[in-house]
Every structure is written in C-alpha cells, then in structure tokens.
Design a protein around this motif. Structure first.
Motif, PDB file in Angstrom:
ATOM      1  N   TRP B  82       0.807  -1.224   0.000  1.00  0.00           N
ATOM      2  CA  TRP B  82       0.000   0.000   0.000  1.00  0.00           C
ATOM      3  C   TRP B  82       0.835   1.266   0.000  1.00  0.00           C
ATOM      4  O   TRP B  82       0.376   2.328  -0.343  1.00  0.00           O
ATOM      5  CB  TRP B  82      -1.028  -0.013   1.139  1.00  0.00           C
ATOM      6  N   SER B  83       2.102   1.112   0.346  1.00  0.00           N
ATOM      7  CA  SER B  83       2.989   2.272   0.237  1.00  0.00           C
ATOM      8  C   SER B  83       4.431   1.817   0.191  1.00  0.00           C
ATOM      9  O   SER B  83       4.749   0.685   0.567  1.00  0.00           O
ATOM     10  CB  SER B  83       2.779   3.219   1.419  1.00  0.00           C
ATOM     11  N   VAL B  84       5.288   2.704  -0.267  1.00  0.00           N
ATOM     12  CA  VAL B  84       6.718   2.423  -0.232  1.00  0.00           C
ATOM     13  C   VAL B  84       7.426   3.733   0.030  1.00  0.00           C
ATOM     14  O   VAL B  84       7.035   4.785  -0.458  1.00  0.00           O
ATOM     15  CB  VAL B  84       7.186   1.746  -1.547  1.00  0.00           C
ATOM     16  N   ARG B  88      11.707   1.076   2.290  1.00  0.00           N
ATOM     17  CA  ARG B  88      10.777   0.363   3.164  1.00  0.00           C
ATOM     18  C   ARG B  88       9.463   0.153   2.436  1.00  0.00           C
ATOM     19  O   ARG B  88       8.881   1.091   1.917  1.00  0.00           O
ATOM     20  CB  ARG B  88      10.503   1.171   4.439  1.00  0.00           C
ATOM     21  N   HIS B  90       5.540  -1.029   2.581  1.00  0.00           N
ATOM     22  CA  HIS B  90       4.449  -1.185   3.534  1.00  0.00           C
ATOM     23  C   HIS B  90       3.399  -2.089   2.917  1.00  0.00           C
ATOM     24  O   HIS B  90       2.860  -1.773   1.862  1.00  0.00           O
ATOM     25  CB  HIS B  90       3.862   0.174   3.882  1.00  0.00           C
TER      26      HIS B  90
END
Ligand code: FAD
Lengths: 383, 451
Positions: B82-84, B88, B90
């Motif tokens: 859902w995110s980066v 990192r 996510h």
C-alpha cells in the motif's frame, strides 16, 4: 524594460490575494509563480478555516480574513466551498477546559465568540464523538473551505482585472535599485522593474529575504494528510483537540479529511511525501475521535511544503534592510485561513504605507532582536 | 523484493533464486500466476487446458517453476503493497500491516484494462474485459447469460473465445479496429507467427460457433433498465446496429500499473504508440532510480511472453549491479525481446490501435469518473472555464479521479477528453500521480485495529 508598481513573488494564497488587492487599489501588478498558482501549500492543505486557537499576535489578521472568507463570492466569483460549519476544539481533561475558558476571554477581546460546551452538551450535539472528552469550545464562525480552489480563484480574478499573472516563471534574483527593484527571471534575458516587491514565496520566503540581507531561519514542515471515500453526512464542525495534533472535517461531498503529525519535505527538490507510520497513527487518532469511521476507506494520503518559523508565527511586514520590500511567509502550518487578509494588508502596506490591521507581533524584527542579542549585544538594533 | 507473481515476477524470482539469492515475492492474489494464469479456488477446479488453452503448457511450466523455487524464495500471497518509502515497503496481509525493509526492488506489477466510458457503462452487468476473465478463471462463472464483448485488442477475442468455449452465449464481439483488413500488408505480424495464428484461431472458433464478429464499429450506448443491461447499440460504417444481451465486457487494450513506480520516484516518459506514460528504462529492466528494476506489462504492455523474458533480464541486470551478472544470457534475452517488438508495434499501431477518438467523443451526460460521478460534460466545462489542460489541475477543480480508484479506471479516457477539449497534444495533459495507499484501506486496518 517593463515596469510595474508592484511585483509579487509567489502565487500561493497570500500572493494571489496580494495581487488582487493591490490591483483593486489601482496599482499595476505582476505576479511571478515558479509553478502553478496554488500549486504548493495553499492548494494542498487541510482546508481548515479557523480563528479559534490562534496566537493573539495573529488574531486581528485572522478576524479580518474571516470577513473576507465570508464574502469570497463577491470578491472572486466563487465561495471556494467555504462553509461556516464551526470549529470545535475538544478538551481532553480539566486543564484543557481551563485553557479553553482562558482563551475564550482573549478571543472576546478580538470580537470572536466562543461557546464553551460541557460533556453533556457534546453528547447531545455531537453523539458520534468518541469517549473521554471533558468538554469543548465551539467557534461557530469558523469552518472549512476547499484549498484546491482558493488561490487559483484569486489569481483568475486578479488576471481578469488586469494583473499580469506569470506561471512557470521563477524569480531568480531581485535587487534593490534607486527607484525600486530589478528582477531577473530564470531563463529570460530581459529584466523587469517594480516600485515595490512583495515576497510571498512560502517555504522559500527566507531565500528571497536573504537576497536583501534579511536573515531569518525558516524551516520546512509537511503536515501529513489523509482523506476517505465519501460517507453520509455525519460530522458537522471542523474538529480539533487541545494539545493533540489530530484535526478532522467532513467535506460537502462526504469525504472525511484528517491530519496528524508530519510527513517529510525537501524544499530544494520541491518534493513532499506523507509517511506510512504517521498515517497509521493518524488513523488511530481519527477512530478515537469518531469511532464510526473505523470501516471507512482511506483513499489517499498526501502532504505539502510549508515554511515554519522558530516561534510558529508568520513573518509579515516591511523589510528592515530594503525599503519597499514587504514579506509575508513562514505561516507555520496555519496560513490558509490568513491568506486572504495577508494579501489585503500587504496591498495596504505597500501602497498606503500603513494598514489598519495590527500586525506588530509578526515583524521580522522579532528574530533580529534575539539573533542580535545572541551574537553581538552591543549592536542591538532599535526596535 | 519482487512485487508481482505473474510471468515477469516468477521468472525474475527464478533467476535470482538460481543465483543463490532469496527474493521476497509479494502478490495480491491468492495464487501465483498473475492475471494471465489466475486460478479458481480448489472447489471449482478445472484443468489447465480448460483454463488456459494454448497457454496451458506455459501455465504448467510456470506453476512447476514456482513450485520448484518455492523453498528458495519467500512468497507472500494475498499481500497488498500500500505504500513504499525509499527502502521500506508497507504491506497489508489479511488486514495486518507490516513494514518490510529491502535493498533492491523489482516491480512486476502488470497492467489493467483501459476503458472508454459510454452511456450505460455504470449499469449492473457491465464489466471490464479483465474482470470478465477473472470471473471465469478465478470464480468459474460468467458475467451474464448472454454477453457482448466490446473494445479492441487481443484480449477481446481471447476472452470472448474463452467464454464461448466454456459454454457461455456470446452475443457478439464488437471490435473498434479492423484487425483483419491489414494483415497481408503487415509482415511484422509474422514476426510472431504463433501469437498471430492464435488470434486467427480464436476468431475462426468464434465464427464456427456462430458468434457475430463486427469490426470497425463505434459504440453508441449500453441500454439498461431496472433489471440491468438489455442491449448495446453501436454504429458500423454509418449504419446503426444493436445486440441484445444481459452483460457487456469492455476493454480497449491495457494500461500499465505504475503507481508503485510513481511512489518510488521513477522518471516517466510518454509512449506515443501505447498513448500512456511509462517508466523510463534502459531496455534491460533498470530504471532511473538505482535500486529499482522493472519488468513486464508494468513497464510497457507487451504481453506475457515478453514479460517472462523481461523478468529474467531485469533480474540479471540486478545481479550484474551486485557484481555477478551473466551478459551472455542477457543478450540472448534482449535479442528475443527485440525480435518481437515489430509484432507488438504492429499490434499497437495498426491492428488494434487505441481508438482515442471515442474518448474525445464521449457524450456530455456520460459519467467518466464513476467514483465521484463526474460526467464528460463537467470535464469539458472545467477545461473551458478554467483554461486548464493539465489532468492534475482538472482533478483539483472537478474532483475527477479523486475517488476510490484514484483515476486508475477513468484517467486514460479523461486525459484524451481533456486534450481534445483543450486542443492540445495528449502528452501535454500530464499524468495523474500515484499516492499511498495504492488501493483503498479501511481506517481500522490502517490503525492496526484487528477487530
Ligand atoms: C498539508 C498542509 C496542511 C495545512 N493545513 C492548514 C489549515 O488547515 N489551515 C490553515 O490555515 N493553514 C494550513 N496550512 C498552511 C497553509 O497551507 C499555508 O500556511 C499557506 O497556504 C501558505 O501560503 P503562501 O502563499 O505563503 O505559500 P504557498 O502556497 O506555498 O505559496 C508560495 C509560492 O511561492 C512560489 N515561489 C517560491 N519561490 C519562488 C520564486 N523564486 N519565484 C517564483 N515563485 C516562487 C512557490 O512555487 C509557491 O507556489 C497547511 C499546510 C500544509 C502543507
């Protein structure tokens, strides 16, 4: 060489409003914006329009702005979805209640009415709120607006009235000359001159100030924002909380916008990003505030590049170093509400030499004093 | 870290595993295989031949490849990125969020349908081609009893054929292109004889089953009432046509899924042939960001075979950047990919061109952005009254693309509409920026609340 009475650097809400107001006073005006008008902080903020909770140094400005927000349609041809939904500030405990009561008295001196609500009032008027609040203070005159519309609307109106609005146009340098300012635009050989220069360059304001020897420490901040899918009307007022960072509102179309904490931004690269763990924290805080939001979908998170001053208050006023140069930047996360009045005051300062709105506490000199005290006590400037 | 377990992701994983690495493979689906090799749940089992036809042997091979490398990779199914943030990732698995650090990432995120809205497309019973195919492959069901397939591209015939073969009543295939008129004039198509002849096979099979195939059509509207879709109206060389049906599948080719590439800060460029913005690559899977690699339809829509080679190639580039590449194999792959490019180019340019004039001609009352209910008329008006032609400005002023899909469905057609209204080149409208979450997430999950 083209000459204007007033040149403005920075097409955020402050700059676009300054352009419109200076034009309304009859000046010839050029507005220079590196990207698009309202493309930075002014276009991506949370959209809270509140006087409540502001530092007294800002309150006269905030009151004046509130008046302009109320007649936007008349001024720029659209209300930018401004609605006086009220701003409700929640208390977490008795100490918070005490501070809300004390603030009510301060606000009253500025003609702002705050209504203190008990726990029972809260439960009956805002039953959707989570538990654990001790009460709240409501400023019915405050509310919310659509930030995406505001600065462009001011710019459009200014242009209609004859302001030269130049987008994708970066002011590379400016210099004080005998009869005003000489401006160099990036990638252009021809220079402009202007009698007065207004610096509304937002998070880049201190850079512009530095060209003239106005040294001030402006950092960047990036409030972390989230928005949900639209849901049925639930939350009336724009919600805030004493001491807590969460703020939350429901827009006309039903989306719930909320923010808490900070993302990251780099003013040099014109780059800003929300942070996953901050969004997660914000989600927890939002559910604690309005538990019914638990199953609502978050569709987007974002942030923007905002200038922050060491004391959290903007710089507004004439330069100490260059006569005819006026600064308004570093709004420290709460300049959207102020924007319309900032422009009006700038127009007055630069064309009438004075403004009826007191802004004494916002001068750049307040940092100079501290700086001078720290470095060379003997060279204290006259304040 | 490999995102996507389709042909590109699997072949990349295989290559990395073979070199002794232990890649993490993340995929949203229940099973590996990507869109092309989606599988039904065990209860609806059908064999590979039933499911994938000509691609059955490749499906079997990919499946066994995956089984073979399973011990050497870390596979996370049903996991949504859902995110980066920088290094990192996510992810969300069954409602639980995790943050996974990585040092290199290979995007194999594939593509999704490109849709051009017409009146009635929001009625129950209207699906994208991809969704129609998913219903068949992953759920072993049809989108309706009597289905019309409209749009263009190889997938149009493939899905129609798959439906017909599985026993659905295919009312018509309505193709906006005229794919078989230019065939003899296009030696490029012969560059990929096998794919080309497959196309012909699907068409002949459909014809054999009595399916009406109309080409060079222009859609007019989907007629729908209280009980859903009843027919579709179209035009063909000035004549009105109509097909009765209770479901419609629409798709005008594919568009790359690029939101993750966007969050990672990759540079993009406008690809005129595919009429979309694509990440800039060096032709071997390297992107403008040093630790980010990309392969498959997410880099450029070129089909599953190319995707497989690209996955391997990108993995080899990654290994090379770690100081351990095999240039020989890489050049073999490059040659293979290059040899197919005339074929793909011919498909994009001549055989199944994206009919952008349909997007320009969308009727004013037609909803373009269905999440926010924004019509073509509203978009045109926003362009006219604000003088803006930038998709992000139009988004800001009209709410276009601000809803649940974040413009993934409506963006392509909206850009065409804006460019046509403002009379600017399509590339001048820019592109919608990806923002986290890449797909909507309930607040409770974001909050880590496991109730
Ligand atoms: C995410 C977020 C949420 C916020 N929420 C709220 C809120 O709810 N309520 C509230 O009151 N405030 C809020 N704020 C603060 C508010 O948005 C800002 O204080 C306000 O918009 C600042 O306006 P501005 O005109 O000073 O700056 P900006 O809008 O940033 O405009 C400055 C402009 O100057 C241009 N510029 C800079 N240098 C040059 C140059 N050399 N040449 C040409 N152009 C140049 C920039 O491109 C920019 O467009 C929020 C801010 C953010 C980022």
């Amino acid at each position: 060489m083209t000459r204007f009475d007033v040149a403005i650097v920075g097409g955020g809400l402050a700059g676009c409003s300054a352009a419109l107001h200076a034009r309304l006073k009859g000046a010839s005006v050029i507005l220079l914006e590196r990207g698009r008008c309202g493309g930075q902080a002014s276009g991506v903020n949370y959209g809270g329009v509140r006087q409540q909770g502001r530092h007294p140094a800002e309150l006269p400005l905030a009151c004046r702005s509130r008046q302009i927000w109320g007649r936007l349609a008349e001024l720029v041809g659209t209300d930018c979805e401004f609605t006086a939904t009220g701003h409700l500030k929640l208390a977490r405990n008795d100490a918070d209640m005490q501070s809300l009561l004390a603030y009510r008295d301060i606000a009253r001196d500025y003609g702002i009415d705050l209504e203190i609500l008990s726990v029972a009032d809260l439960q009956c008027r805002y039953p959707y709120l989570g538990d654990g609040y001790s009460g709240a203070s409501l400023c019915a005159a405050d509310g919310q607006a659509n930030p995406r519309l505001a600065a462009p609307a001011f710019a459009r109106k200014a242009r209609e009235l004859g302001v030269t609005v130049r987008e994708h146009c970066e002011l590379e340098h400016a210099e004080k000359v005998a009869d005003g300012f000489q401006l160099t635009i990036k990638g252009e050989a021809e220079q402009l001159t202007a009698g007065r220069l207004i610096n509304t360059a937002g998070a880049w304001g201190a850079r512009v100030a530095r060209w003239f020897g106005d040294e001030v420490d402006e950092q960047v901040m990036a409030p972390n924002m989230c928005v949900t899918e639209p849901v049925a009307p639930l939350i009336g007022p724009n919600l805030g909380i004493c001491g807590g960072s969460i703020y939350l509102r429901q827009t006309k179309n039903g989306s719930v916008v909320f923010g808490a904490g900070l993302g990251v931004a780099d003013a040099d690269r014109l780059w800003a990003r929300p942070l996953a763990h901050v969004s997660m924290e914000a989600a927890r805080a939002a559910i604690a505030m309005v538990p019914q939001l638990a199953n609502v979908l978050v569709v987007r998170t974002w942030t923007g590049i905002e200038g922050r001053m060491p004391d959290g208050l903007p710089v507004l006023g004439e330069s100490r170093k260059a006569q005819g140069l006026f600064h308004a930047f570093g709004f420290s996360g709460h300049g959207f509400q102020l924007g319309p009045a900032v422009g009006a005051v700038l127009a007055e300062l630069c064309l009438d030499g004075t403004s009826a709105t007191p802004i004494d506490g916002l001068s750049l000199g307040r940092f100079g004093l501290a700086r001078a005290l720290a470095s060379a006590p003997s060279m204290l400037p006259k304040q | 870290m490999i995102i996507g377990a389709g042909p590109a992701g699997i072949s990349a994983a295989k290559t990395l595993a073979a070199a002794g690495e232990r890649p993490v493979v993340i995929d949203e689906n229940v099973y590996p295989g990507g869109q092309i090799f989606r599988r039904p749940p065990a209860a609806f089992a059908r064999n590979e031949t039933q499911l994938y036809g000509f691609d059955a042997s490749r499906a079997r091979r990919l499946k066994s490849t995956f089984e073979a490398i399973a011990p050497s990779i870390e596979y996370r199914a049903e996991t949504l990125v859902w995110s980066v943030e920088d290094r990192r990732l996510h992810v969300s698995t069954a409602g639980i969020l995790k943050c996974m650090p990585f040092s290199r990432i290979l995007l194999a995120t594939g593509a999704m349908d490109r849709v051009i809205p017409i009146n009635g497309w929001t009625a129950p019973g209207v699906f994208s081609l991809g969704a129609a195919q998913i219903a068949l492959k992953a759920q072993a069901t049809f989108i309706g009893k009597r289905v019309v397939f409209i749009g263009t591209g190889p997938l149009l015939y493939l899905v129609a054929y798959q439906y017909a073969k599985a026993g659905a009543d295919v009312a018509a295939v309505l193709d906006s292109s005229k794919p078989f008129s230019k065939i003899t004039a296009l030696p490029a198509l012969l560059a990929d004889i096998s794919n080309f002849s497959r196309g012909l096979f699907y068409v002949s099979q459909l014809r054999l089953r009595g399916v009406k195939i109309q080409t060079a059509i222009a859609p007019v509207e989907i007629v729908a009432g209280d009980r859903g879709v009843s027919s579709i109206r179209y035009e063909q060389s000035g004549q009105q046509g109509q097909s009765d049906c209770d479901a419609v599948a629409i798709g005008y080719g594919l568009r790359s899924e690029t939101q993750l590439a966007d969050l990672l800060g990759l540079s993009f460029q406008f690809d005129r042939r595919q009429r979309q913005w694509l990440p800039v690559t060096d032709g071997a899977g390297r992107t403008s960001v040093p630790h980010v690699y990309i392969a498959g339809d997410g880099a450029s829509v070129r089909g599953s075979e190319v995707a497989e080679w690209e996955g391997e190639l990108a993995a080899l580039s990654l290994l090379e950047d770690m100081g351990r590449g095999s240039q020989k194999r890489a050049s073999v792959l490059r040659r293979r990919i290059d040899s197919l490019s005339p074929f793909r180019r011919a498909l994009d340019e001549h055989v199944f061109p994206f009919p952008h004039h349909f997007a320009e001609a969308i009727r004013d009352e037609t909803i373009v952005c269905r999440c926010e209910g924004i019509t073509a008329g509203q978009i045109r008006e926003t362009v006219a009254t604000t003088g803006e032609a930038d998709i992000n400005r139009i988004k800001a002023f009209s709410r276009l693309g601000m809803g649940r899909c974040q413009g993934r469905v409506c963006g392509a057609a909206a850009c065409e509409l804006i460019a046509a209204t403002a009379r600017t080149d399509i590339s001048a409208t820019g592109r919608l920026r990806g923002q986290a979450p890449l797909k909507p997430i309930p607040l409770s999950i974001l909050a880590g609340d496991r109730r």
